[in-house]
Design a protein around this motif. Sequence first.
Motif, PDB file in Angstrom:
ATOM      1  N   VAL A  16       6.864  -5.277   2.733  1.00 14.16           N
ATOM      2  CA  VAL A  16       7.547  -4.631   1.604  1.00 14.16           C
ATOM      3  C   VAL A  16       6.520  -3.756   0.892  1.00 14.16           C
ATOM      4  CG1 VAL A  16       8.992  -4.981  -0.416  1.00 14.16           C
ATOM      5  CG2 VAL A  16       8.847  -6.770   1.316  1.00 14.16           C
ATOM      6  N   SER A  17       6.848  -2.486   0.692  1.00 10.44           N
ATOM      7  CA  SER A  17       5.900  -1.612   0.012  1.00 10.44           C
ATOM      8  C   SER A  17       6.608  -0.743  -1.009  1.00 10.44           C
ATOM      9  CB  SER A  17       5.150  -0.738   1.023  1.00 10.44           C
ATOM     10  OG  SER A  17       6.044   0.118   1.708  1.00 10.44           O
ATOM     11  N   GLY A  18       5.828  -0.293  -1.972  1.00 10.12           N
ATOM     12  CA  GLY A  18       6.340   0.578  -3.015  1.00 10.12           C
ATOM     13  C   GLY A  18       5.182   1.310  -3.653  1.00 10.12           C
ATOM     14  N   ASN A  19       5.373   1.767  -4.855  1.00  9.55           N
ATOM     15  CA  ASN A  19       4.357   2.568  -5.542  1.00  9.55           C
ATOM     16  C   ASN A  19       3.162   1.711  -5.928  1.00  9.55           C
ATOM     17  OD1 ASN A  19       3.041   4.632  -6.852  1.00  9.55           O
ATOM     18  ND2 ASN A  19       4.241   4.443  -8.739  1.00  9.55           N
ATOM     19  N   GLY A  20       2.079   1.779  -5.125  1.00 14.16           N
ATOM     20  CA  GLY A  20       0.848   1.066  -5.453  1.00 14.16           C
ATOM     21  C   GLY A  20       0.776  -0.357  -4.958  1.00 14.16           C
ATOM     22  N   PHE A  21       1.739  -0.815  -4.167  1.00 12.43           N
ATOM     23  CA  PHE A  21       1.687  -2.193  -3.680  1.00 12.43           C
ATOM     24  C   PHE A  21       2.213  -2.297  -2.256  1.00 12.43           C
ATOM     25  CE2 PHE A  21       5.838  -1.728  -5.680  1.00 12.43           C
ATOM     26  CZ  PHE A  21       6.701  -2.344  -4.779  1.00 12.43           C
ATOM     27  N   HIS A  22       1.753  -3.319  -1.558  1.00 13.23           N
ATOM     28  CA  HIS A  22       2.203  -3.614  -0.196  1.00 13.23           C
ATOM     29  C   HIS A  22       2.094  -5.116   0.005  1.00 13.23           C
ATOM     30  CE1 HIS A  22       1.925  -2.726   4.434  1.00 13.23           C
ATOM     31  NE2 HIS A  22       3.011  -3.397   4.066  1.00 13.23           N
ATOM     32  N   TYR A  23       3.225  -5.771   0.300  1.00 20.87           N
ATOM     33  CA  TYR A  23       3.260  -7.220   0.483  1.00 20.87           C
ATOM     34  C   TYR A  23       3.712  -7.548   1.910  1.00 20.87           C
ATOM     35  CZ  TYR A  23       3.754  -6.703  -4.604  1.00 20.87           C
ATOM     36  OH  TYR A  23       3.603  -6.326  -5.904  1.00 20.87           O
ATOM     37  N   ILE A  24       3.199  -8.645   2.443  1.00 24.55           N
ATOM     38  CA  ILE A  24       3.626  -9.137   3.758  1.00 24.55           C
ATOM     39  C   ILE A  24       4.041 -10.597   3.626  1.00 24.55           C
ATOM     40  CG2 ILE A  24       2.957  -9.616   6.142  1.00 24.55           C
ATOM     41  CD1 ILE A  24       0.970  -7.325   5.971  1.00 24.55           C
TER      42      ILE A  24
END
Length: 265
Positions: A16-24
Amino acid sequence: MENTLKLIFGDANLGVSGNGFHYIFSYARGGLESYVVNGSEWMYRVPRPCFWRATTDNDRGSGVSAKSSMWMGADMFSFCEDFQVRVDGKEIPKPAAPENNKYTGEETARELEITFVFRTTTLPSTTVDITYKVETSGDIIVSAHYHGMKGLPELPAFGIRFTLCTLPEGFQYEGLAGETYPDRKAGGLQGVFEVAGQPVTPYIVPQECNMHMDTEWVKLHDKKKGTMKVAKTVHPFAFSSIPYTPIELESATHQEELPLPRRTV
């Protein structure tokens, strides 16, 4: 696109990614395996349900830790047995291989919710659900639900354990002053407090320590990474922030037997 999440459905992970972040999120390990904000990784281990706190002198005297000892095994060895994914409020088929082959890598959403079901190793066993709801802001709303089971011994603790791959310079929180517990908080003054480092109360025999009750929020400060904040959604919470797991505290009979601090629990 602005105000949307980009979703990446891998064979065994969900990105999951968005403005300034990326999670797995890992299906096999059962949780948030990577938490990257502004290019910095915070997560050292997947968050897990916790059922154990390190034995105190009072516990040893009353025998409660021996009576509840199966919860120590559950804390160490409970496992994720299932998961469910909801995209924009709608549950989808489990997006693991080969189901994930239908996705293009260009999927977006306004909201992602993923629930991991953990099975305890107690007799009888029961389950715990941990749910992560990711919003377009990058905020993650985390909830945990313990499904009680008749016949189990007293539960020493319940919560979620986050293990971070850094030793912050300290933390700030809004709550009660000093170390407080459910049976020892009447004298705690409400306010905003700064704590330097990750202090461990120097008991002769290492044990449960540094709990803070009735907390509104806590911020961990790291010079290189910035700040990580955990805040209440509805009810105040209790937290501790030290370099050791309960099992590491439990295994040491003197302070010098504790390992070198290298991460935050």
